[in-house]
Motif scaffolding. Sequence first.
Motif, PDB file in Angstrom:
ATOM      1  N   GLY A 181      -6.283  -1.392  -4.707  1.00  0.00           N
ATOM      2  CA  GLY A 181      -6.614  -2.680  -4.103  1.00  0.00           C
ATOM      3  C   GLY A 181      -6.522  -3.825  -5.092  1.00  0.00           C
ATOM      4  O   GLY A 181      -5.938  -4.873  -4.798  1.00  0.00           O
ATOM      5  N   GLU A 182      -7.080  -3.629  -6.283  1.00  0.00           N
ATOM      6  CA  GLU A 182      -7.053  -4.688  -7.299  1.00  0.00           C
ATOM      7  C   GLU A 182      -5.622  -4.956  -7.772  1.00  0.00           C
ATOM      8  O   GLU A 182      -5.217  -6.104  -7.954  1.00  0.00           O
TER       9      GLU A 182
ATOM     10  N   ALA B  46      -3.867   5.251  -8.299  1.00  0.00           N
ATOM     11  CA  ALA B  46      -5.162   5.781  -7.858  1.00  0.00           C
ATOM     12  C   ALA B  46      -5.766   4.879  -6.775  1.00  0.00           C
ATOM     13  O   ALA B  46      -5.672   3.654  -6.848  1.00  0.00           O
ATOM     14  N   ARG B  47      -6.419   5.490  -5.776  1.00  0.00           N
ATOM     15  CA  ARG B  47      -6.973   4.732  -4.647  1.00  0.00           C
ATOM     16  C   ARG B  47      -7.945   3.652  -5.105  1.00  0.00           C
ATOM     17  O   ARG B  47      -7.943   2.536  -4.590  1.00  0.00           O
ATOM     18  N   HIS B  48      -8.809   3.996  -6.089  1.00  0.00           N
ATOM     19  CA  HIS B  48      -9.823   3.038  -6.515  1.00  0.00           C
ATOM     20  C   HIS B  48      -9.216   1.849  -7.254  1.00  0.00           C
ATOM     21  O   HIS B  48      -9.838   0.783  -7.353  1.00  0.00           O
ATOM     22  N   ALA B  49      -7.976   1.995  -7.774  1.00  0.00           N
ATOM     23  CA  ALA B  49      -7.323   0.903  -8.515  1.00  0.00           C
ATOM     24  C   ALA B  49      -6.286   0.157  -7.683  1.00  0.00           C
ATOM     25  O   ALA B  49      -5.866  -0.938  -8.053  1.00  0.00           O
TER      26      ALA B  49
ATOM     27  N   ARG C 100       1.023   4.204  -2.968  1.00  0.00           N
ATOM     28  CA  ARG C 100       0.847   5.651  -2.766  1.00  0.00           C
ATOM     29  C   ARG C 100       2.061   6.422  -3.279  1.00  0.00           C
ATOM     30  O   ARG C 100       1.920   7.488  -3.897  1.00  0.00           O
TER      31      ARG C 100
ATOM     32  N   ARG D  41       0.838  -1.220   0.000  1.00  0.00           N
ATOM     33  CA  ARG D  41       0.000   0.000   0.000  1.00  0.00           C
ATOM     34  C   ARG D  41       0.864   1.257   0.000  1.00  0.00           C
ATOM     35  O   ARG D  41       0.553   2.243  -0.686  1.00  0.00           O
TER      36      ARG D  41
END
Length: 653
Positions: free
Chosen positions: A450-451, A445-448, A440, A436
């Motif tokens: 995790g995947e 991008a935050r929405h991408a 950063r 993580r």
Amino acid sequence: MGEAAPLTPAPAVRVQGFGKRYRRQAAVAGVDLEVRRGEIYGLIGPDGAGKSSLMKAVAGVLAFEEGSIEMFGIRIDSEAAAERVKGRLGFMPQGLGLNLYPELSVEENIDFFARLRGVPAAEIAARKAKLLAMTRLDRFTGRPMKHLSGGMKQKLGLVCTLIHEPELIVLDEPTTGVDPVSRRDFWAILAELLREKGITALISTAYMDEAERFHRLSLMHGGRVLASGEPDAIRARTPGSVVELEAEPQVEALDRIQASLAQAESVGPRLRVFVDDAAPEAAVGTVAGLLKGLSLRDLHATTPDLEDAFVALLRRQRLVEERVVAKPRAGDGDPPGDDVAILAKDLTRDFDGFRAVDRASFTVHQGDIFGLVGANGAGKTTLIKMLTGILPPSDGEGRVAGADMHFAAQAIKARIGYTSQAFSLYQDLSVLENLRLYARIYGVARHAAGERIEQVAELTGLTGRERQLAGRLPLGIRQRLALACALVHRPRILFLDEPTSGVDPIGRRRFWDILVHLARVEQVAILITTHYMSEAEHCDRLALMHAGRIVADDPPAALKQALREEAGELLEVATDRPLAAMALLEQAGFAGVALFGRHIHLFARDAHTATREIQTILAGRGIGLASVTPRPPSLEDVFVYRITALEQGEQRL
């Protein structure tokens, strides 16, 4: 061997039931081994195998809790006992120049150790001259140790270890981090000491390709000995055959084989498969049967090497984890776009009048695995720093990931991934927290994020380990976490600086499985530096650097063919008195004469003529010749031959 010091009831070293604990952790347990006088005995294994603990205990600098150690028939169970044998022992600890003083010159370091060891003043000059000539340090006697290359530091450390003429030398990973020329020099020095002094050596190494040089050895893993004996005897413990071939498409062929056979890898354009318990013809049939319908070329069986045996031993004792490479999924990786990933043209870098990189030019395409190899100080790191935007070039030009090096350093950094030898991880963060954090840092991008983290964890075999602290991971797993962090932002180019140093063969093979997937499936361009010449075989192309210049740039097979055309065929000579035979063959003018365990390697223009000449030379001295066998040259042979020729040419100027 017929030439070593006469065997006596008391070997040089006898270890029985040895065990060492650090707090509650057992580092070594139940180790037995015996080092005979006049032999070179090897300890082979990765970092954490327990080699250093055992070596330090034998050298008398580490206390232990279990078992016993005898040296020259004397049980080492007290300071008084250790004092009785210390004059007969030389110890060189792990680490480049760790036993030396950086501010002292080469000569001052030697003089210091000579006085410390009580060498008579009248003998110091002669011994020093002999060892300096043997190590080729005689031209650098006034140079401070801190200004020596890694290989030169190790050779100076060896001189200081030998200055009092010990009967036994204990050398802990003396060739780790050292270039192949210095490694070959090191082994030549040992062969000469064995021939002239009958010295005994206990040596540890993480390089499996060095195992053939030992008379006998122990394979260590997890603090225990898996197997001991002569190299051929260890190979015999894991019967089977290796099949090599080229197949198209390679990725599909490798997937098919790995679905049925546990020990298969991609090595550049070739596939290399170990088939358990199979004779050569049956092994070829098994592999061909798995690849029906694919285009196959140069399908043949070959003899397994010691790394094959080590990996098979680990598998059969269930000491390896399940294969980790993920299958390709739609949408993984960026499209290659511009086919040229790296373009370097006459790149040059000067430091205060010293030219570290001299007009380096090469091209790396998307999907290529490009290797950069060279001696310590050849300019590899400086070249990488220019390519990654850390250092501006003094001259020349280049493009990396479509960006101009002179004007777009930030753009380059955003499009590349980098893994250093030191692994820039946060030890007190978990696997997931490290991933993580790097997501950063790289601006994912935050929405991408995790995947993408889930994808790189699956690719690198970290699924299920997300909550484990990075600092507590085994070295091979930690290495894969560093790679995953470098991949989290989908880089088009990956720079890897000696990423597998100290990692066991299983870990290196798993790592290379991932790199092959990245290159072949996701079309990532990979530039890698390594001192493992066996590892360099995996590269599509190799650039060989010397004194800041690229002196060769070709696929491995082309480099080997050029060596055959220039130096001749590599022959392996088996004889009952290899040390005496080696001296005679050197005197006869054969090129590249080197001792490999109980065999001799050399180059000859015509194998048939050379065999008759060797037989005549040895018979004249009453030395029996068992065989002369052609062997395929290795990349280490290529490296040593080319660099040695360049160094000799420079000395003549």
